[in-house]
Scaffold this active site. Structure first.
Site, mmCIF file in Angstrom:
data_model
loop_
_atom_site.group_PDB
_atom_site.id
_atom_site.type_symbol
_atom_site.label_atom_id
_atom_site.label_comp_id
_atom_site.label_asym_id
_atom_site.label_seq_id
_atom_site.Cartn_x
_atom_site.Cartn_y
_atom_site.Cartn_z
ATOM 1 N N HIS A 162 59.533 -47.269 52.524
ATOM 2 C CA HIS A 162 60.718 -46.441 52.758
ATOM 3 C C HIS A 162 61.935 -47.324 53.036
ATOM 4 O O HIS A 162 61.814 -48.424 53.583
ATOM 5 C CB HIS A 162 60.497 -45.495 53.935
ATOM 6 N N CYS A 208 63.512 -46.675 47.473
ATOM 7 C CA CYS A 208 64.502 -45.736 46.925
ATOM 8 C C CYS A 208 65.894 -46.364 46.893
ATOM 9 O O CYS A 208 66.220 -47.239 47.686
ATOM 10 C CB CYS A 208 64.533 -44.466 47.766
#
Length: 290
Positions: A148, A252
């Site tokens: 993440h 991301c």
């Protein structure tokens, strides 16, 4: 503000012909605007609370889970049966099982995360996850790891700050493996300028079929070819003996969005075997902090 709010009595504030309905309409408009404003403020507070939860609360929760995973891994290393060959084995790892530690000195001396098997949402809430089916630490092919970037521990929040030749150190039960970030796209043509840096030993633009592999890139989230044994060329892996030993990090991009993926590719340059007689040994690459 109405006439009553101004302190005038009705008798002192005569209303001319046609003014009554206009005043009523004005009050209704004010009520609608006031209600809309209150709604927007409430919505803003809800969004703010969500951001605080997603960024800070989930970080705290994940930090606790990461500590537990690290403690469990260390206990496993200590309690495991002795192996005469002192070779790491990764067969049979279940989803969420910790099997290695990851250090990135350029991101701080305290940057350390336990890597877990798998990339389910539950696993990634604990820490970086290994893409099942890709190589393991030190093996030919592509050791690919996801993490993440915002919230849930955010282990890969700052990997966009990594430069070519920065070290990524992976610790297993019996070994330390050192990878270094590959040259970025704009550096390939002038690599000789940086090759003299001692940290860049073993790092250089690769030839075919690895000529499309660079230190950092941004791709479509559906582009799974970046974690192939030969990134971007999933059909060109050849035999294991011919494969370069790589490590790939994915997260991301941009922050707070999953519209794209940020990719960092690194190449294996150094192996340090752990010596039971010197358990305190740590690779010198860990001292390369910014």
């Amino acid at each position: 503000m109405s006439t009553l709010d101004s302190g005038d009595s009705p008798a002192e504030s005569p209303v001319g012909p046609g003014q009554g309905p206009v005043s009523g309409d004005s009050d209704r408009v004010r009520s609608v605007v006031r209600g809309l404003g209150e709604l927007l403020i409430t919505a803003g507070l809800v969004v703010l609370l969500f951001v605080v939860y997603e960024v800070y609360v989930t970080d705290l929760v994940s930090a606790g889970k990461q500590r537990e995973a690290t403690s469990a891994l260390e206990d496993t290393w200590k309690a495991g049966p002795p192996e005469e060959e002192r070779v790491d084995h990764f067969e049979g790892l279940g989803e969420g099982a910790g099997f290695a530690k990851m250090f990135v000195p350029a991101l701080g001396s305290d940057y350390a995360f336990t890597i877990l098997e798998g990339t389910t949402e539950k696993t990634l809430e604990v820490g970086p996850g290994h893409y099942q089916g890709t190589a393991y630490p030190g093996q030919p092919g592509n050791f690919a790891v996801a993490g993440h970037r915002v919230g849930k521990g955010a282990p890969f929040n700052d990997i966009d700050l990594l430069n070519s030749c920065d070290a990524i150190v992976v610790e297993t039960r019996f070994s330390w493996f050192v990878y270094r970030v590959m040259p970025k796209k704009d550096e390939a043509g002038r690599w000789a300028e940086k090759a003299s840096d001692p940290r860049c030993k073993g790092v250089a633009p690769l030839g075919a079929p690895y000529d499309e592999v660079v230190g950092q890139e941004i791709v479509n989230p559906r582009d799974s070819s970046v974690i192939a044994p030969v990134p971007h060329r999933p059909g060109a892996e050849g035999s294991v003996g011919e494969q370069v030993t790589l490590m790939t990090l994915t997260t991301c991009h941009p922050r707070f969005s999953d519209r794209q993926r940020l990719i960092v590719h690194a190449v294996f340059v150094q192996h340090w075997a752990k010596d039971p007689a010197h358990p305190e040994f740590r690779p010198p690459e860990l001292k390369e902090t910014s």
